[in-house]
Design an enzyme around this catalytic site. Structure first.
Site, PDB file in Angstrom:
ATOM      1  N   TYR A 174       0.834  -1.213   0.000  1.00 53.48           N
ATOM      2  CA  TYR A 174       0.000   0.000   0.000  1.00 53.48           C
ATOM      3  C   TYR A 174       0.864   1.257   0.000  1.00 53.48           C
ATOM      4  O   TYR A 174       0.612   2.192  -0.766  1.00 53.48           O
ATOM      5  CB  TYR A 174      -0.896  -0.049   1.235  1.00 53.48           C
ATOM      6  N   LYS A 178       0.981   4.039  -2.978  1.00 54.24           N
ATOM      7  CA  LYS A 178       0.635   5.436  -2.721  1.00 54.24           C
ATOM      8  C   LYS A 178       1.801   6.369  -3.056  1.00 54.24           C
ATOM      9  O   LYS A 178       1.582   7.508  -3.490  1.00 54.24           O
ATOM     10  CB  LYS A 178       0.205   5.608  -1.265  1.00 54.24           C
TER      11      LYS A 178
END
Length: 317
Positions: A174, A178
């Site tokens: 993640y 991002k």
């Protein structure tokens, strides 16, 4: 007085729940016609059968309030379906003006335990999903600008995360996705500026099914708006999508609970020059080791420390 987004059309991905839902409602409230995209799986890890229910519910809410919206249940991580999403907005409203990329999933695990599929799935939905929709929207705006012989109206708002800024121990997939979204945003901002299009990224902090573990210890207030409500984030998205934000491009903004912070690009904190043609190990040791000696192990970006944004995720082995 006309609404800020009157006459404009928008796509919001992952708009069936949480942040995406709040953002779609805000854009519609400001006058935009909205394509509410959500693949509709019940699991925050992307599991379960796809359903039109979440997107259709948000569309019904927008229409009930007097707005214009249509549902779309395509998977933005699929290149073809992302193209169909953009084409659906153009077919329905004549053009696309605003793209808000929000869709995402979680598959948390410590890096030493993460599987290839857990890595690939999160990168695919977050990072590839952002690229897919951006690619087709950008082509639409470029073609329109060339046909018009000038600039067009175009806004991209991408969704990054504090997991990229401050680190998140149990979310290497993640955090990497991002961070990649920020790079995609700044590259897109530079590429599309000449066509009149802006691209910015936000790092929102909000209580959604994606963050229920992170904020499990923070109770909602019995009265008043929850500081972690997605409704605190949506107004910034509405602003960045509006004509008022024409000069805001290639920026990263942190937003939550009535606070917006404009982040700086990384800056040189210290510089060391070799006294000879090339560095030796001993010279680097003499220069760099003292520089880091007084810093806590694992310290990351100073900007994250200043804002007090660090929050580790050590679970999920």
């Amino acid at each position: 007085m006309s609404l800020p987004l009157a006459g404009l059309s928008a796509i919001v991905t992952g708009a069936g729940r949480g942040l995406g839902r709040a953002e779609a409602l805000e854009l519609a409230r400001l006058g935009a016609a909205v394509v509410v995209n959500d693949h509709g799986q019940p699991g925050r890890d992307g599991s379960g059968a796809a359903s039109a229910g979440p997107a259709e519910q948000v569309v019904a809410q927008i229409r009930k309030a007097g707005g214009t919206a249509v549902p779309h249940t395509g998977d933005v991580s699929d290149f073809r379906q992302a193209g169909e999403l953009v084409e659906s907005a153009i077919a329905e409203f004549g053009k696309l003006d605003i793209l808000v990329n929000n869709a995402g999933i979680l598959r948390d695990r410590m890096v030493f335990s993460m599987t290839e599929d857990e890595w690939d799935a999160v990168i695919r939905v977050h990072l590839k999903g952002h690229f897919n929709t951006t690619r087709f929207a950008a082509a639409h705006w470029r073609d329109r600008a060339k046909a018009a012989g000038g600039t067009v109206y175009g806004r991209i708002v991408n969704t990054s995360s504090e997991a990229f800024l401050a680190g998140s121990a149990g979310q290497p997939n993640y955090a990497a996705a991002k961070g990649g979204i920020v790079g995609l945003t700044t590259s897109t901002a530079l590429a599309l500026a000449k066509y009149g299009v802006t691209a910015n990224a936000i790092c929102p902090r909000a209580r959604t099914r994606m963050t229920e573990d992170v904020f499990a210890g923070l109770r909602k207030p019995e009265e008043g708006l929850d500081p972690l409500a997605p409704e605190h984030v949506a107004p910034l998205v509405g602003y960045l999508a509006s004509p008022a934000a024409a000069s805001v491009n290639g920026q990263l903004l942190v937003v939550h609970g009535g606070m917006v912070a404009v982040m700086e690009r990384p800056r040189v904190r210290a510089r060391f020059d070799s006294k000879q043609e090339a560095f030796t190990h001993d010279e680097l040791d003499a220069l760099l080791t003292p520089h880091y000696a007084d810093r806590p192990p694992g310290e990351t970006f100073a900007a994250a420390e200043v804002l007090g944004l660090r929050r580790g995720r050590d679970e999920g082995d």
